[in-house]
Write an enzyme that holds these catalytic residues in place. Structure first.
Site, PDB file in Angstrom:
ATOM      1  N   ASP A  98     -46.609   0.354 -11.832  1.00 28.29           N
ATOM      2  CA  ASP A  98     -45.231  -0.108 -12.048  1.00 28.29           C
ATOM      3  C   ASP A  98     -44.166   0.893 -11.610  1.00 28.29           C
ATOM      4  O   ASP A  98     -43.127   0.517 -11.078  1.00 28.29           O
ATOM      5  CB  ASP A  98     -45.019  -0.427 -13.543  1.00 28.29           C
ATOM      6  CG  ASP A  98     -45.461   0.724 -14.455  1.00 28.29           C
ATOM      7  OD1 ASP A  98     -45.870   1.772 -13.943  1.00 28.29           O
ATOM      8  OD2 ASP A  98     -45.390   0.564 -15.689  1.00 28.29           O
ATOM      9  N   HIS A  99     -44.435   2.187 -11.755  1.00 30.66           N
ATOM     10  CA  HIS A  99     -43.364   3.167 -11.525  1.00 30.66           C
ATOM     11  C   HIS A  99     -43.095   3.443 -10.054  1.00 30.66           C
ATOM     12  O   HIS A  99     -42.021   3.911  -9.704  1.00 30.66           O
ATOM     13  CB  HIS A  99     -43.713   4.494 -12.218  1.00 30.66           C
ATOM     14  CG  HIS A  99     -43.451   4.496 -13.693  1.00 30.66           C
ATOM     15  ND1 HIS A  99     -44.085   3.647 -14.560  1.00 30.66           N
ATOM     16  CD2 HIS A  99     -42.613   5.254 -14.443  1.00 30.66           C
ATOM     17  CE1 HIS A  99     -43.654   3.890 -15.790  1.00 30.66           C
ATOM     18  NE2 HIS A  99     -42.764   4.857 -15.751  1.00 30.66           N
ATOM     19  N   ASP A 163     -47.019   7.442 -21.428  1.00 28.89           N
ATOM     20  CA  ASP A 163     -45.635   7.113 -21.156  1.00 28.89           C
ATOM     21  C   ASP A 163     -44.912   7.131 -22.499  1.00 28.89           C
ATOM     22  O   ASP A 163     -45.434   6.631 -23.493  1.00 28.89           O
ATOM     23  CB  ASP A 163     -45.522   5.721 -20.524  1.00 28.89           C
ATOM     24  CG  ASP A 163     -44.133   5.500 -19.988  1.00 28.89           C
ATOM     25  OD1 ASP A 163     -43.927   5.668 -18.775  1.00 28.89           O
ATOM     26  OD2 ASP A 163     -43.216   5.194 -20.794  1.00 28.89           O
ATOM     27  N   ARG A 451     -32.727   5.008 -20.733  1.00 31.36           N
ATOM     28  CA  ARG A 451     -32.328   6.390 -20.511  1.00 31.36           C
ATOM     29  C   ARG A 451     -31.064   6.464 -19.679  1.00 31.36           C
ATOM     30  O   ARG A 451     -30.855   5.635 -18.798  1.00 31.36           O
ATOM     31  CB  ARG A 451     -33.426   7.116 -19.739  1.00 31.36           C
ATOM     32  CG  ARG A 451     -34.787   7.119 -20.413  1.00 31.36           C
ATOM     33  CD  ARG A 451     -35.472   8.379 -19.996  1.00 31.36           C
ATOM     34  NE  ARG A 451     -36.887   8.415 -20.248  1.00 31.36           N
ATOM     35  CZ  ARG A 451     -37.425   8.799 -21.392  1.00 31.36           C
ATOM     36  NH1 ARG A 451     -36.646   9.089 -22.417  1.00 31.36           N
ATOM     37  NH2 ARG A 451     -38.731   8.877 -21.525  1.00 31.36           N
ATOM     38  N   SER A 645     -39.385  12.262 -21.568  1.00 29.03           N
ATOM     39  CA  SER A 645     -40.596  11.551 -21.188  1.00 29.03           C
ATOM     40  C   SER A 645     -41.882  12.300 -21.508  1.00 29.03           C
ATOM     41  O   SER A 645     -41.884  13.433 -21.988  1.00 29.03           O
ATOM     42  CB  SER A 645     -40.558  11.260 -19.697  1.00 29.03           C
ATOM     43  OG  SER A 645     -40.909  12.422 -18.983  1.00 29.03           O
TER      44      SER A 645
HETATM   45  C1  MIC Z   1     -39.524   7.492 -18.223  1.00 25.97           C
HETATM   46  O1  MIC Z   1     -39.044   6.467 -18.684  1.00 25.97           O
HETATM   47  O2  MIC Z   1     -38.938   8.584 -18.216  1.00 25.97           O
HETATM   48  C2  MIC Z   1     -40.901   7.436 -17.596  1.00 25.97           C
HETATM   49  C3  MIC Z   1     -40.738   7.578 -16.148  1.00 25.97           C
HETATM   50  O3  MIC Z   1     -41.482   6.183 -17.861  1.00 25.97           O
HETATM   51  C4  MIC Z   1     -41.748   8.567 -18.202  1.00 25.97           C
HETATM   52  C5  MIC Z   1     -43.072   8.719 -17.605  1.00 25.97           C
HETATM   53  C6  MIC Z   1     -43.085   9.413 -16.284  1.00 25.97           C
HETATM   54  O4  MIC Z   1     -42.299  10.311 -16.030  1.00 25.97           O
HETATM   55  O5  MIC Z   1     -43.942   9.038 -15.469  1.00 25.97           O
HETATM   56  C7  MIC Z   1     -41.926   8.446 -19.713  1.00 25.97           C
HETATM   57  O6  MIC Z   1     -41.137   7.801 -20.361  1.00 25.97           O
HETATM   58  O7  MIC Z   1     -42.843   9.046 -20.257  1.00 25.97           O
HETATM   59 FE1  SF4 Z   2     -40.375   2.268 -16.585  1.00 31.62          FE
HETATM   60 FE2  SF4 Z   2     -39.935   4.325 -18.261  1.00 31.62          FE
HETATM   61 FE3  SF4 Z   2     -37.923   2.809 -17.338  1.00 31.62          FE
HETATM   62 FE4  SF4 Z   2     -39.594   1.791 -19.034  1.00 31.62          FE
HETATM   63  S1  SF4 Z   2     -38.202   3.490 -19.437  1.00 31.62           S
HETATM   64  S2  SF4 Z   2     -38.831   0.788 -17.191  1.00 31.62           S
HETATM   65  S3  SF4 Z   2     -41.527   2.736 -18.444  1.00 31.62           S
HETATM   66  S4  SF4 Z   2     -39.256   4.138 -16.147  1.00 31.62           S
END
Ligand code: MIC
Ligand code: SF4
Length: 754
Positions: A98-99, A163, A451, A645
């Site tokens: 997904d990422h 995650d 975020r 994260s």
């Molecule tokens: C995020 O929302 O910051 C992420 C990207 O999902 C991270 C995981 C990652 O950095 O791969 C998380 O939340 O742990």
């Molecule tokens: Fe993906 Fe992390 Fe964003 Fe959720 S918060 S959509 S897991 S990057």
């Protein structure tokens, strides 16, 4: 396929519920009192508990039911797991792609481009999954947390996931905890997972949501109350009549974003809404099993009646009077009611023009969310309004996408100008190829994501990101400005003035969800003949070399690579966006180390003074120079260092480039553990003001390491540039087991040595 995914789980769930009931009864006896819901799940999964655990003190081993990994973190998790030398995973596990999908033009093209660009990584993840017996979800099938909620989450279970938003599954009554890849590798290898028995916070919800107020506003309000570090070491349990009034997916929004307050996890008890969601997603049999032990999947009535006696903290929120919120910029705990935003933005001088509005993501793309946003869009269409700014929609999963498409929700959204992106993280993780705003230009965006750290979405430090519910974000898309309140004031456009009515939508599709599980690849019964190839010339993947064991000597003469000031999240330590593609290649990705961290010595992000040359340069370059000169170094951190994260690259890169210790005012939980796992010492200043004592050319000695034991303090002798020296006292939180990781060089070394 759908059937198989669910059916395979039934015997496991039956066994889990039998154990759950027995363990809960025993736990009541052990504690001599009624239990909260979190306590029930913790006891049901704890290993060898003979004494009453002490909250915030006892270190306890647990046996999680599942492991979930997403593609960006799974690479390191699996590379570490491969070192364990096992044939198959010991715990049911899945990988979700997904990422790594970049959002640019829309679902089809973006997905095709991702398949080409990430082929090597997807092939690695798919073949590794097949070899070791891990379920594999292909790119396009959805974001890990949605796919887990739709297919694997069940009340009373315990899961760890690589995650930080893994707690999404807490919406369905599960203890789901975000961890680093090394933790996942250990649990897949059959080892237990340890954590300090958490403290418990009750959020008592009264009343019911109505009007524009949605589940998102509950967590935005909680973030405002508890702040980004208020949840550290705690489980947040949502209880009370208001909790039972929120849809299961709304609950998941709340528990998902609980990551933003640093909570170990958040959860809601099992209730009728959970059962409805299970049935609607084709899991009626699981709902029936849960119903049989319903009383055990909730807090005992005594705890709900008198939360002050059962929880360490109690927060009350009245849903009847809760106002829709917007938080930001730059931090999720800077909140206020929508009605107060315009005045605050003007007073603060934030850019008033919103340049993009984005809805969806793992936390806010449920049927109900998209339905409410669509209702706002339909009103706009009727009044002849369109989105004034780019408006992007990220569905959380193929199943949700297909269902909202079938039920006509995407039509009005597209008609007002929305672009529907792939079922993936996309712009939420900086995988947003943004061509409309030049980097550096001050602007605002509003999203329904989790975020909003600087640079998070588009890499531009001057993008002020705000967060609200999907329906509120949709309303802002129609005005494109922070200067007016689009939900309480009429929207004036095309010579007309339109007052939006509060959105309404069904919680769940009356016709059930469209079953879309074709993105799942089950592992073969025997994967032993599958070979995993990692090309030595690849810049995407690199086999791991074990870190060196500790040589038994104290650290001396350490340089200070960085003294981080202010927020230093994992996004500051190991940025994502363009760097995501190197997540499987430790050497390559380490070039991003600390790119976003503001150095108190240079007053800017990503640079520091190289003490060997006296020149100011990129921090990763300085670290490489120190490593080449066999000069160990430390990083100095501020409050809640490593917030955000689970990405363990934020611990692995420093370790790889020669970091011996991180000394901070305080740490976020996952990052502190990640540092320990990789063999770096996380220390906290006993006197927070000592942060001030450290200068750019100081050298540090960390002494008495042989005597390091749980609870001991650590002496750090700082030799200043002028020859004076200061002795500081620091604290550490190592358990005996974690000290083994430090001594052997990493948790993986310890695992291999065993
Ligand atoms: C995020 O929302 O910051 C992420 C990207 O999902 C991270 C995981 C990652 O950095 O791969 C998380 O939340 O742990
Ligand atoms: Fe993906 Fe992390 Fe964003 Fe959720 S918060 S959509 S897991 S990057």
């Amino acid at each position: 396929m759908a059937e198989a995914i669910i059916h395979d789980q039934l015997p496991i769930i039956r066994a889990a519920y039998l154990k759950h009931s027995q363990r809960v009864a025993a736990a009541r006896a052990l504690n001599g009192r009624a239990l909260t819901y979190a306590e029930k799940i913790l006891h049901a999964h704890a290993e060898g508990l003979s004494e009453k655990p002490q909250r915030g003190v006892s270190y306890v081993k647990f046996r999680p039911d599942r492991v979930a990994m997403q593609d960006a973190t799974a690479q390191m998790a699996l590379l570490q797991f491969m070192q364990a030398g096992r044939q198959r995973v010991a715990t049911p596990s899945t990988v979700h792609c997904d990422h790594l999908i970049r959002a640019r033009v829309g679902v089809h093209e973006d997905l095709n481009n991702a398949m080409t660009a990430n082929r090597e990584v997807y092939d690695f993840l798919e073949s590794t999954s097949a070899k070791y017996g891990i379920g594999f979800w292909k790119p396009g099938s959805g974001i890990i947390h949605q796919v887990i909620l739709e297919n694997y989450a069940f009340p009373g279970a315990m899961m760890i996931g690589t995650d930080s938003h893994t707690p999404n599954a807490g919406g369905l009554g599960m203890i789901a905890i975000g961890v680093g890849g090394a933790d996942a590798a250990e649990v897949m290898a059959g080892l237990p997972w340890s954590v300090r028995w958490p403290k418990l916070v009750a959020v008592v919800l009264k009343g019911t949501l109505s009007g524009w107020t949605s589940p998102k506003d509950v967590i935005l309000r909680v973030a405002e109350i508890l702040t980004v570090k208020g949840g550290t070491g705690k489980i947040i349990e949502y209880i009370g009549p208001g909790a039972r009034s929120i849809s299961a997916t709304g609950k998941a929004t709340i528990t998902n974003m609980g990551a933003e307050i640093g909570a170990t996890t958040s959860l809601f008890p099992y209730d009728e809404k959970s059962a409805m969601y299970l049935r609607s997603t084709g899991r009626g049999e699981i709902a029936a099993l849960a119903a049989e032990i319903a009383a055990q999947l909730q807090p005992d009535p005594e705890a709900e009646a008198d939360p002050k006696s059962y929880y360490d903290e109690v927060i009350e929120i009245n849903l009847d009077t809760l106002e829709p919120h917007v938080v930001g910029p730059h931090t999720p705990d800077l909140g206020r009611a929508v009605s107060a935003l315009a005045a605050e933005a003007a007073q603060q001088g934030w850019p008033s023009n919103i340049s993009a509005a984005l809805i969806g993501s793992c936390t806010n793309s449920s049927y109900e969310d998209i339905g409410r946003a669509a209702h706002v869009a339909r009103q706009a269409l009727a009044a002849g309004l369109k989105a004034k700014i780019p408006f992007l929609v990220t569905p959380g999963s193929d199943q949700v996408f297909a269902t909202v498409e079938r039920d006509g929700f995407l039509e009005p959204l597209r008609a007002i100008g929305a672009t529907v992106l792939a079922n993936a993280c996309g712009p939420c993780i900086g995988q947003w190829q943004r061509d409309d705003v030049a980097s550096g230009t001050p602007n605002a965006i509003i999203t329904s994501f989790n975020r909003n750290f600087p640079k998070r979405n588009d890499g531009n430090p001057n993008t002020h990101a705000f967060i609200g519910s999907p329906e509120v974000v949709t309303a802002y898309a129609l005005t494109g400005t922070l200067s007016t309140d689009p939900i309480h004031q009429p929207i004036v456009a095309n010579g007309k003035s339109v007052m939006l009515a509060a959105p309404v939508a069904d919680e769940l599709p009356s016709r059930g969800f469209e079953e879309r599980r074709s993105g799942f690849i089950a592992p073969p019964a025997d994967g032993s003949t599958i070979s995993i190839a990692v090309s030595p010339t690849s810049d995407r993947l690199q086999l791991l070399e074990p870190f060196m064991a500790w040589d038994g000597r104290d650290f001396a003469g350490l340089a200070v690579l960085l003294k981080a000031t202010g927020k230093c999240t994992t996004d500051h330590i190991s940025p994502a966006g363009p760097w995501l593609k190197y997540r499987g290649h430790l050497d390559k990705i380490s070039d991003n180390m600390f790119l976003g961290a503001i150095n108190a010595f240079t007053k800017e992000p990503g640079t520091g003074i190289n003490v060997l040359t006296g020149e100011t340069a990129n921090l990763a370059a300085n670290a490489r120079a120190y490593k080449a000169a066999a000069l160990g170094w430390v990083s100095i951190g501020d409050e809640n260092y490593g917030e955000g994260s689970s990405r363990e690259h934020a611990a692995m890169s420093p370790r790889f480039l020669g970091c011996k210790a991180v000394i901070a005012r305080s740490f976020a939980r996952i990052h502190e553990t990640n540092l320990k796992k990789q063999g770096v010492l996380p220390l906290t200043f006993a006197n927070a003001a000592d942060w001030e004592q450290i200068g750019s050319h100081d050298r540090l000695a960390i002494v008495g390491l042989k005597d390091l034991a749980p609870g001991t303090s650590v002496t750090v002798v700082v030799t200043h540039a002028d020859g004076r020296s200061t002795t500081l006292r620091c604290n550490q939180s190592f358990t005996p087991e974690e000290l083994e990781w430090f001594r052997s060089g990493s948790a993986m070394n310890t695992m291999r040595d065993r």
